[in-house]
Design a protein around this motif. Structure first.
Motif, PDB file in Angstrom:
ATOM      1  N   LYS A  15       5.603   2.183  13.304  1.00 23.20           N
ATOM      2  CA  LYS A  15       4.473   3.094  13.498  1.00 23.20           C
ATOM      3  C   LYS A  15       4.813   4.112  14.591  1.00 23.20           C
ATOM      4  O   LYS A  15       5.434   3.769  15.603  1.00 23.20           O
ATOM      5  CB  LYS A  15       3.213   2.324  13.894  1.00 23.20           C
ATOM      6  CG  LYS A  15       2.673   1.418  12.791  1.00 23.20           C
ATOM      7  CD  LYS A  15       1.311   0.857  13.181  1.00 23.20           C
ATOM      8  CE  LYS A  15       0.699   0.033  12.061  1.00 23.20           C
ATOM      9  NZ  LYS A  15       1.398  -1.240  11.838  1.00 23.20           N
ATOM     10  N   CYS A  67      -1.336   0.127  19.482  1.00 19.94           N
ATOM     11  CA  CYS A  67      -2.575   0.068  18.699  1.00 19.94           C
ATOM     12  C   CYS A  67      -3.527  -0.920  19.349  1.00 19.94           C
ATOM     13  O   CYS A  67      -3.207  -1.558  20.355  1.00 19.94           O
ATOM     14  CB  CYS A  67      -2.305  -0.308  17.243  1.00 19.94           C
ATOM     15  SG  CYS A  67      -1.913  -2.044  16.971  1.00 19.94           S
TER      16      CYS A  67
ATOM     17  N   LYS B  77      -3.436   7.190  11.654  1.00 20.87           N
ATOM     18  CA  LYS B  77      -2.742   7.256  10.368  1.00 20.87           C
ATOM     19  C   LYS B  77      -3.043   8.518   9.567  1.00 20.87           C
ATOM     20  O   LYS B  77      -2.163   9.051   8.911  1.00 20.87           O
ATOM     21  CB  LYS B  77      -3.128   6.035   9.503  1.00 20.87           C
ATOM     22  CG  LYS B  77      -2.641   4.714  10.060  1.00 20.87           C
ATOM     23  CD  LYS B  77      -2.700   3.603   9.046  1.00 20.87           C
ATOM     24  CE  LYS B  77      -4.102   3.153   8.746  1.00 20.87           C
ATOM     25  NZ  LYS B  77      -4.177   1.926   7.942  1.00 20.87           N
TER      26      LYS B  77
END
Lengths: 152, 150
Positions: A15, A67, B77
């Protein structure tokens, strides 16, 4: 005896925000504050590596999470470390909206600049911790270890 | 706020769908409150989108008809533009989202609401929306497809 602040970033696998966390940690520990910081890879903590756990145990740590799962923060606490500051890449991005990160193996320019901005925030925290007299900072020898593990 | 919830569990994820709300297929929810409707992003849509970085809503007095953009969110995202499920004028916006867009992740049917709209054509709008059962069926298909892809 070297007094070091332990830096534990998200593993940064898969990510963009994780990669920013990891790259920012490299900037701090290799370029900006190599003498007062020590990188401890999250992957080694997850794997239960004895040296990594020893480095973190009893030390003041700055964690950088990619995250909301906050794996870095959780693993440092589980490993007996003290999380002096926990930073989230998303919060840093909110302060620098023009630096939208993308890419995983290789960050785009925005991601690289965001990692630099993150590193500068970490440095200010490191400096404050390093100058505090009574903090039990890590006493181990630093040096960059590999970070070949998986996302925790 | 206590609303009866439908709960859909797929793989390791659980998605909540409150009974009594209406939805469009983009994941915007509608809660009727007298002559106005409160709008937000469904639990499924927020989980699918990821951690919120920014949330922006159109200003008060903006006129909407179904399909018009009323809000947009940027997550780690994706960037998502939300089409309005109703006709009317925006009467109130959730200013808390300016500093805390994560409220959409944390409480999508409560503190993470987006706007309140003064309705002008609800009887017509309602016919184009999904009730909780229909939305549940829709997201079940979408979630199962995503699991197959992963």
């Amino acid at each position: 005896m070297t007094r070091r602040v332990v830096i534990v970033p998200c593993s940064g696998i898969g990510k963009s925000y994780g990669t920013v966390a990891r790259e920012g940690a490299y900037v701090v520990t290799e370029d900006l504050r190599p003498d007062t910081t020590q990188l401890v890879p999250l992957s080694l903590l997850v794997l239960g590596d004895e040296q990594a756990r020893a480095d973190v145990s009893g030390a003041q740590a700055i964690t950088i999470d990619g995250c909301k799962l906050a794996c870095a923060t959780k693993m440092v606490a589980e490993s007996g470390g003290t999380v002096a500051h926990d930073l989230a890449v998303l919060d840093v991005y909110r302060r620098h909206r023009d630096l939208k990160p993308s890419g995983i193996a290789e960050l785009n320019e925005g991601g690289q600049r965001l990692a630099q901005a993150l590193a500068e925030e970490v440095v200010s925290l490191v400096d404050a911790l390093s100058t505090a007299d009574s903090l039990p900072l890590s006493q181990s020898d630093g040096g960059r270890a590999g970070d070949g593990g998986q996302d925790a | 706020m206590s609303e009866e919830m439908l709960k859909l569990t797929i793989d390791k994820f659980t998605f909540r769908v409150p009974k009594g709300l209406y939805f469009n297929d983009a994941g915007a929810w509608v809660r009727l409150e007298g002559s106005v409707a409160r709008l937000g992003l469904s639990d499924f849509a927020q989980q699918r989108s990821g951690d919120m970085a920014f949330a922006e809503v159109k200003p008060v007095e903006t006129l909407l008809k179904p399909g018009d953009e009323f809000a947009s969110v940027e997550t780690i995202k994706v960037n998502v533009i939300l089409p309005s499920p109703v006709t009317g004028a925006i009467a109130e916006i959730n200013t808390a989202l300016e500093d805390a867009p994560e409220l959409i992740n944390q409480d999508p049917y409560g503190k993470g609401w987006l706007v309140v709209v003064e309705l002008t054509d609800w009887d017509s709008d309602k016919t184009k929306l999904l009730d909780a059962d229909a939305y549940y069926a829709l997201i079940k298909v979408q979630a199962e497809e995503e699991v197959k892809k992963s």
